[in-house]
Design a protein around this motif. Structure first.
Motif, PDB file in Angstrom:
ATOM      1  N   ASN A  90       0.828  -1.218   0.000  1.00 22.83           N
ATOM      2  CA  ASN A  90       0.000   0.000   0.000  1.00 22.83           C
ATOM      3  C   ASN A  90       0.860   1.265   0.000  1.00 22.83           C
ATOM      4  O   ASN A  90       0.747   2.122   0.887  1.00 22.83           O
TER       5      ASN A  90
ATOM      6  N   TRP B  45       2.324   4.896  -0.484  1.00 24.32           N
ATOM      7  CA  TRP B  45       1.624   6.177  -0.424  1.00 24.32           C
ATOM      8  C   TRP B  45       1.662   6.847  -1.790  1.00 24.32           C
ATOM      9  O   TRP B  45       2.710   6.925  -2.417  1.00 24.32           O
TER      10      TRP B  45
ATOM     11  N   ARG C  95      -3.101  11.851  -2.005  1.00 24.98           N
ATOM     12  CA  ARG C  95      -4.483  11.684  -1.572  1.00 24.98           C
ATOM     13  C   ARG C  95      -5.215  10.717  -2.480  1.00 24.98           C
ATOM     14  O   ARG C  95      -5.293  10.919  -3.678  1.00 24.98           O
TER      15      ARG C  95
ATOM     16  N   LYS D  77      -7.108  -1.034   3.089  1.00 21.10           N
ATOM     17  CA  LYS D  77      -7.277   0.426   2.951  1.00 21.10           C
ATOM     18  C   LYS D  77      -8.701   0.756   3.364  1.00 21.10           C
ATOM     19  O   LYS D  77      -9.577   1.024   2.529  1.00 21.10           O
TER      20      LYS D  77
ATOM     21  N   ASN E 297      -5.997  10.728   5.393  1.00 22.40           N
ATOM     22  CA  ASN E 297      -4.817  10.503   4.577  1.00 22.40           C
ATOM     23  C   ASN E 297      -3.650  10.240   5.516  1.00 22.40           C
ATOM     24  O   ASN E 297      -3.196  11.134   6.216  1.00 22.40           O
ATOM     25  N   LEU E 298      -3.210   8.999   5.553  1.00 25.10           N
ATOM     26  CA  LEU E 298      -2.137   8.605   6.474  1.00 25.10           C
ATOM     27  C   LEU E 298      -0.897   8.252   5.666  1.00 25.10           C
ATOM     28  O   LEU E 298      -0.973   7.534   4.672  1.00 25.10           O
ATOM     29  N   ARG E 299       0.242   8.796   6.113  1.00 29.74           N
ATOM     30  CA  ARG E 299       1.508   8.435   5.472  1.00 29.74           C
ATOM     31  C   ARG E 299       2.510   8.069   6.562  1.00 29.74           C
ATOM     32  O   ARG E 299       2.756   8.849   7.479  1.00 29.74           O
TER      33      ARG E 299
ATOM     34  N   THR F 244       0.476   3.796   3.198  1.00 28.79           N
ATOM     35  CA  THR F 244      -0.735   4.318   3.831  1.00 28.79           C
ATOM     36  C   THR F 244      -1.490   3.183   4.532  1.00 28.79           C
ATOM     37  O   THR F 244      -0.960   2.083   4.699  1.00 28.79           O
TER      38      THR F 244
END
Ligand SMILES: [Zn+2]
Ligand SMILES: [Zn+2]
Lengths: 563, 181
Positions: free
Chosen positions: A67, A69, A72, A403, A416-418, A431
């Motif tokens: 996954n 990043w 967005r 996700k 939105n996670l990084r 993400t």
């Protein structure tokens, strides 16, 4: 269920299944790898397998980020647990549920009527064309055909497939061979009479065989993907810890998660406020003979209740969910409606005889609002899925890859996670649901961007997010005791307060300094209305749980390997 | 007075209160002041078993017939290990199980201060789930009490309920899941 020490030597799990990959016509002499290749699974299949490995299994090799990043992404809101008149205890037409889901902003839905003798015999053939028609009349909603499977030896689960030539055949064969209701119903009543009870331990090998059957359908190319989510997992305590581990291990591409929050969220509205005055989520049970003995009400907790509307297995920091994640085991949580009969809707059940026809018949409009336990799909509970496109397979791949964010009452619109290495390692990062890596002793940065609700929820209120908790714990590898259900090393490492005046998107950053060992992290957030002194959700009170004043979201984890 | 254990034949997937009623009906005519259900998990499938403290004469053969399964009386000679004997021992030692009948039960059908629950019955303690229980706190029994045996004690687990009262954690008629099957 509870039993865990006898040998499962029975052969029954291997009976021939009509329409399965064991069929003569489909018995291509291919290796699994070749089938995987032919099915076009290639890299995706490998990623799935990798995700199933505990972090330390990567050894010194740099891992491949899962996954990655990409900035967005898009979220697609949906619900994988919806009933219709083809369930004995529900009432709506498929078209009604799909129209309501669309009205409440959902992009995808799964129709999941209860498995059982009547459903298998009579309902499947009726629901399939209804779903086809609903797809045609609501082209902007993905309508999956699924099943609420009575997991042999355990609770219910959503099982679903994307539309395809074999979808109905696979679902039919699955239900006939592996539904706990069918297996435990006496032969005289049309069942197989093979199990003591639907939830008794003699069903456990059937559950594993069932999941392997679904995985085999994918590997043989009869369907591109198939998924299973365990529903209302702690409600009766019959899903033991070793069963979750067993399901995941048996079919890592299929058994991917559980309801973090059950449906029936209107059930706890007080009678004084016009509600049913029952338990939120209809979680009012006590241990029974098939419950796992470790799930016992004590002076500190009651596993059989919801906490802030979420299932105890998810809501408890360091609890069952964390014990799976701390193994490095991907296991995702969702939120669904379990919509059977909707609170304050005017319909009541039709008069059809479900036993003999597989349908309650058309619902009857009484013109009078009915006091019930459920909400329409999308009205209160949403499962947000990050996917490359709004297609049947892509949304399922997003769910398979974790996700996923479980949301109540529009407490957030998106996330939105990084998570990335600031030193050597994976600098792009990953993400939600992903797996990244960092050189031992280097720093890991977590950047959280929360999209606050841009409008009112369906209670007519713009909900206010009060805080976001960053929860993390070490990855300690496979447990020795498959019935372990605690992760003592997992805790809330930081709580971010959301300013009262905040609008739009809020951003938080946290850095894990000089990381020495593999770990995972996850996020949850709350409206802050009902918190324990240490910031956790409060056990919901039976008959006194207004769901709109106790809103939470739970995001799925990111795993960080150390190289 | 002896403790006895039994492995009753029970109807399929029914609620606990229904099972209790079936068991108490089978015990009709047997003087027993303490009756518990237990779960025996040593076999391939969990089995609900029964223990009872008998205060008078008991016709074991007749009781076994009424319960539809073996009955074992625990005496000094020491019964051989069996699900029925394990139940009898667990009841006698109050090691585990949920209590269907106990001394003082009939006096506790309304709303009572926690102190009264303990004073008038065999219940040793009222235990709040996530909350402390003060002696004056009101316990709304709703006419259904199933205290549990744990570690030699008889505990009534209660939780906060609507109206500022405490209610037993085990309800008489919990939601029947998704229509049964
Ligand atoms: Zn269900
Ligand atoms: Zn359901």
């Amino acid at each position: 269920m509870s039993h865990h020490h006898h040998d499962h030597t029975h052969e029954h799990a291997h009976e021939e299944v009509e329409g399965s990959w064991r069929d003569a016509q489909d018995d291509r002499p291919l290796s699994v790898a070749r089938r995987r290749f032919l099915a076009g699974l290639g890299a995706a299949g490998v990623a799935t397998t990798m995700g199933a490995l505990p972090a330390h299994a990567h050894g010194d090799r740099p891992a491949t980020p899962v996954n990655p990043w990409h900035g967005r992404g898009r979220w697609f809101a949906g619900d994988h647990h919806i009933h219709t008149k083809y369930s004995n205890d529900a009432q709506y037409e498929v078209a009604q549920q799909v129209a309501k889901a669309r009205e409440h902003g959902l992009d995808w839905v799964v129709i999941t009527d209860h498995g059982g003798v009547a459903h298998e015999k009579f309902s499947i053939d009726q629901v399939a064309p209804d779903i086809e028609r609903a797809r045609k009349s609501h082209r902007d909603v993905l309508v999956y055909q699924g099943l609420e499977w009575n997991i042999p030896g355990a609770e219910h689960a959503t099982v679903f497939l994307p539309p395809g030539r074999s979808t109905v055949d696979i679902l039919r064969a699955f239900e006939a061979a592996y539904d706990g209701g069918v297996l435990s119903t006496p032969v005289a009543n049309g069942g197989k009479g093979l199990l003591t009870r639907s939830t008794s331990a003699d069903g456990e090998p059937y559950a594993l065989a069932a999941l392997r059957f679904l995985e085999a359908q994918v590997l043989s190319g009869r369907t591109e993907i198939a998924l299973m989510f365990a529903n209302h997992p702690a409600r009766r305590g019959v899903d033991s810890p070793h069963e979750f581990r067993g399901w995941r291990d048996a079919a890592p591409g299929v058994a991917v998660g559980m309801e973090g929050a059950p449906g029936h969220q209107a059930a706890g509205i007080p009678t004084s406020a016009g509600g049913r005055g029952a338990a939120r989520g209809l979680y009012d049970a006590s241990p029974n003979q098939d419950s796992f003995p470790g799930f016992a009400p004590t002076a500190t907790e009651n596993p059989y209740r919801t906490y802030g509307g979420f299932d105890w297995m998810t809501a408890k920091v360091g609890g069952l969910w964390d014990s799976l994640l701390a193994e490095g085991r991907p296991w995702w949580v969702t939120a669904t409606s379990d919509s059977h009969r909707v609170h304050l809707d005017t319909h009541k059940q039709g008069t059809g005889d479900h036993n003999t026809t597989g349908s309650r018949g058309a619902p009857i409009d009484t013109g009078v609002p009915q006091v019930e336990s459920d909400y329409w799909p999308g009205f209160y509970s949403s499962t947000l899925v990050g996917a490359d496109s709004k297609s049947y397979v892509d949304v399922m791949r997003g769910m398979q890859g974790g996700k996923v964010v479980a949301v109540h009452g529009r407490i957030v619109d998106g996330l939105n996670l990084r998570v990335r290495s600031l030193g050597e390692g994976d600098n792009r990062g990953v993400t939600i649901g992903g797996r990244t890596f960092v050189r031992r002793g280097h720093d890991v940065e977590v950047v959280i961007e929360v999209d606050l609700a841009r409008g009112a929820n369906f209670a007519g209120v713009v909900p206010r997010l009060a805080k976001v908790d960053l929860i993390a714990g070490p990855i300690t590898g496979p447990v020795a005791d498959r019935d372990a259900f605690s992760a003592p090393g997992t805790s809330v490492v930081k709580s971010f307060e959301v300013a009262r005046t905040a609008r739009g998107t809020v951003k938080f950053t946290h850095t894990f300094r000089r990381v020495e060992g593999a770990f995972y992290l996850r996020l949850r957030g709350s409206d802050g209305n009902r918190l324990t002194s240490d910031g956790n959700p409060v056990m919901d009170v039976i008959g006194d749980a207004d769901p709109w004043s106790d809103l939470w979201f739970y995001a799925n984890p990111v795993f960080v390997d150390v190289i | 007075m002896p403790w006895l254990g039994a492995v009753p034949a029970l109807p399929g997937e029914h609620g606990a209160a229904h099972v209790d009623a079936v068991l108490l009906e089978a015990l009709d005519g047997v003087a027993a002041d303490f009756v518990c259900t237990h779960v025996d998990r040593l076999g391939p499938v969990a089995v609900t078993t029964l223990s009872a403290h008998v205060t008078g004469e008991v016709d074991v053969a007749r009781l076994a017939e009424a319960l539809g399964g073996p009955v074992v009386v625990l005496d000094d000679s020491g019964a051989p290990d069996s699900p029925a004997a394990r139940a009898a021992t667990a009841g006698r030692d109050r090691a585990d199980g949920r209590c269907v009948r106990f001394p003082g039960q009939s006096a506790l059908t309304g709303t009572h201060p926690a102190a009264e629950v303990v004073a008038v019955s065999a219940i040793d303690r009222v235990v709040g789930i996530g909350v402390a229980v003060a002696p004056a706190d009101r316990v709304e029994t709703l006419g259904f009490l199933r205290p549990v045996c744990r570690g030699g004690e008889l505990l009534l687990l209660v939780e906060p309920a609507v109206g500022g009262v405490l209610r037993p954690a085990e309800a008489e008629s919990p939601h029947e899941c998704c229509g049964g099957h």
